[in-house]
Design a protein around this motif. Structure first.
Motif, PDB file in Angstrom:
ATOM      1  N   TYR A   1       9.221   6.147   1.711  1.00 57.62           N
ATOM      2  CA  TYR A   1       9.332   6.568   0.402  1.00 57.62           C
ATOM      3  C   TYR A   1      10.375   7.512  -0.054  1.00 57.62           C
ATOM      4  CZ  TYR A   1       7.087  10.693   2.715  1.00 57.62           C
ATOM      5  OH  TYR A   1       6.845  11.582   3.338  1.00 57.62           O
TER       6      TYR A   1
ATOM      7  N   MET B   1       9.796   8.185  -6.325  1.00 54.69           N
ATOM      8  CA  MET B   1      10.943   7.184  -6.891  1.00 54.69           C
ATOM      9  C   MET B   1      10.795   6.110  -6.442  1.00 54.69           C
ATOM     10  SD  MET B   1      13.902  10.388  -6.457  1.00 54.69           S
ATOM     11  CE  MET B   1      15.134   9.289  -7.090  1.00 54.69           C
ATOM     12  N   MET B   2      10.470   5.833  -5.020  1.00 56.48           N
ATOM     13  CA  MET B   2      10.625   4.348  -4.382  1.00 56.48           C
ATOM     14  C   MET B   2       9.537   4.496  -3.226  1.00 56.48           C
ATOM     15  SD  MET B   2      14.612   3.334  -3.690  1.00 56.48           S
ATOM     16  CE  MET B   2      14.016   1.720  -3.100  1.00 56.48           C
TER      17      MET B   2
ATOM     18  N   ARG C   1       2.418  -0.020  -6.500  1.00 54.16           N
ATOM     19  CA  ARG C   1       3.611   0.733  -6.655  1.00 54.16           C
ATOM     20  C   ARG C   1       3.889   1.133  -8.084  1.00 54.16           C
ATOM     21  NH1 ARG C   1       6.011  -2.921  -4.332  1.00 54.16           N
ATOM     22  NH2 ARG C   1       6.642  -1.863  -2.657  1.00 54.16           N
TER      23      ARG C   1
ATOM     24  N   ILE D   1       4.911   5.351  -8.620  1.00 53.58           N
ATOM     25  CA  ILE D   1       6.266   5.701  -9.177  1.00 53.58           C
ATOM     26  C   ILE D   1       6.061   6.354 -10.307  1.00 53.58           C
ATOM     27  CG2 ILE D   1       8.304   4.794  -9.997  1.00 53.58           C
ATOM     28  CD1 ILE D   1       7.734   4.112  -7.068  1.00 53.58           C
TER      29      ILE D   1
END
Length: 365
Positions: free
Chosen positions: A28, A37-38, A51, A55
Motif C-alpha cells: 500500500y 493512496m493505493m 479498494r 482509498i
C-alpha cells in the motif's frame, strides 16, 4: 523524448503497477496524513474492504484498539525518514489479524512524498506460537503436579502406611483386649487417612481433563443433606451442630462429581479445623439470585490470618494449621480448581479464632 524511450517508460510503469497489484503480500501507499493512496488485492483480502472503500481513508480505524497508539507512533517515525518494521493487529469482519509490517518513506530527492508499506499476514503463525506457549505452560503445570504427586507418595503416604504396618504386626501378636481395641482404633484411623489422601489424588488427576465432563442435573438441597449425613460420625465425635438453610427446588446443571467434592471438602474442613474452646457450629446455606447459585459454608472454628496467607490459600500442598488437624494440603487447591472449571467463583472471609466462611457462586447451566 523519442518513441522508444516513451514506450520503455510506459512498459516499466505497467510492470511496476502489475507487481504492486499482484504481490502476494499486502502492499500500500499512505499519504503523509496516513490515508490510503493505493492498495493491492491482498490489502483488500486481509481487511475485508474493497479498494473504493479504502482509498482516501485513514489506516487508524483498522487497527486493534490496544495497538493504535503503538502503530501510529511507528507511522510518525516513518514520515520522519525512519524506516520501521513492527508487528500490529487489525480488526476485520472475520476477526483479528496479526501483521508483520514494514514502512519506509518514498522520496523525491530529500522530499518525502508518501509512505510505502508491506504487510505480511502472520495470523496463523501467531496462533501457533500462542498454542505452543499454552502447551508449554500446561506441560510445566503437569510436571509440577507430577512432582507434587511424587512427594505425596514418597512422604505423606509413607508415614501412615508404615504406621498401618506397625499396627497390623501388633495385632498379629498377643495383646490384652483393651490394648487390642486401642490398636484397632488407631489402625482404622490410619487407613481412613490413606483413603482420604488417595481420594484427593484421584480428584487431582480428574482435574486434568479440563472440566469437559458431561453435566448432570443436581438437586442442591438433597445433595447437601446427603453429604452432611455422610459426616454424621465425625459430627458426633466433634460434638458439632450442622445447620442447613437451603431453599427447596434448587436444581443446577453442572459437573456432579465436582459439586459433591466441593461441598464435601468444605464441610470436612469446617469440622476438622474446629475450635477447642467452644461447640462447633457449621452453617450451610444455598440460594438462587440472578441466575446464579450461591453456596456458603460458615464455621466458628480456629479461622485463618488471610492477610498473612495471601495468594497461597489455594495453592497446592499448602497447610496453614498443621497442628490443628492432619491433612495433605490438597483440599482447597482442588476446590478452587473445580470451581474454576465449573465457571464459578470462590470468596473467603476468615479471622483468627472467629471462624471462616467460604462462599461459592456457580452458574445454574
Amino acid at each position: 523524448m523519442d518513441i522508444n524511450k516513451e514506450l520503455e517508460l510506459y512498459q516499466f510503469e505497467k510492470l511496476n503497477q502489475t507487481l504492486f497489484l499482484n504481490h502476494p503480500d499486502a502492499i500500500y501507499l499512505l499519504d503523509l496524513e496516513g490515508n490510503f493512496m493505493m492498495v493491492n488485492d491482498e490489502v483488500c483480502r486481509i481487511t475485508g474492504h474493497d479498494r473504493e472503500t479504502l482509498i482516501g481513508q485513514s489506516f487508524e480505524p483498522l487497527i486493534e484498539e490496544r495497538m493504535k497508539a503503538f502503530t501510529k507512533e511507528r507511522f510518525l517515525e516513518s514520515i520522519q525518514d525512519k524506516p520501521q518494521r513492527y508487528e500490529t493487529s487489525i480488526v476485520t469482519k472475520s476477526g483479528f489479524r496479526h501483521l508483520d509490517v514494514t514502512n519506509f518513506p518514498l522520496k523525491n530527492d530529500d522530499r518525502i512524498l508518501a509512505i510505502f508499506g508491506i504487510a505480511k499476514d502472520i495470523t496463523e503463525k501467531k496462533q501457533k506460537e500462542l498454542e505452543l506457549e499454552q502447551y508449554m505452560a500446561l506441560l510445566q503445570m503437569h510436571n509440577d503436579e507430577l512432582e507434587i504427586f511424587r512427594k505425596i507418595l514418597a512422604h505423606d503416604m509413607r508415614k501412615p502406611v508404615a504406621n498401618a504396618l506397625g499396627f497390623a504386626r501388633l495385632l498379629n501378636g498377643s495383646l490384652p483386649e483393651s490394648k487390642e481395641k486401642e490398636v484397632k482404633r488407631y489402625l482404622l484411623h490410619t487407613v481412613e487417612s490413606v483413603d482420604v489422601m488417595l481420594r484427593d489424588l484421584n480428584e487431582l488427576i480428574a482435574l486434568q481433563s479440563t472440566g469437559k465432563e458431561s453435566k448432570e442435573a443436581v438437586d442442591v438441597k438433597k445433595t447437601i443433606k446427603r453429604i452432611v449425613n455422610f459426616f454424621q460420625e465425625e459430627i458426633r465425635q466433634a460434638g458439632a451442630v450442622v445447620e442447613q438453610e437451603v431453599a427447596d427446588n434448587i436444581h443446577i446443571q453442572t459437573i456432579k462429581a465436582y459439586f459433591n467434592s466441593i461441598i464435601r471438602n468444605l464441610i470436612s474442613n469446617a469440622i476438622k479445623y474446629r475450635s477447642p474452646n467452644r461447640q462447633t457450629v457449621v452453617q450451610v446455606s444455598a440460594f438462587l439470585h440472578n441466575g446464579l447459585i450461591t453456596i456458603s459454608v460458615k464455621d466458628n472454628g480456629i479461622g485463618m490470618n488471610l492477610a498473612g496467607i495471601g495468594k497461597e490459600l489455594f495453592q497446592m500442598h499448602r497447610r496453614f494449621a498443621p497442628k490443628a488437624a492432619e491433612g495433605n494440603g490438597l483440599g482447597l487447591y482442588i476446590v478452587n480448581q473445580q470451581v474454576r472449571l465449573m465457571g464459578g467463583q470462590i470468596k473467603v472471609e476468615s479471622e483468627l479464632d472467629k471462624g471462616s466462611t467460604f462462599t461459592i457462586t456457580l452458574p445454574t447451566q
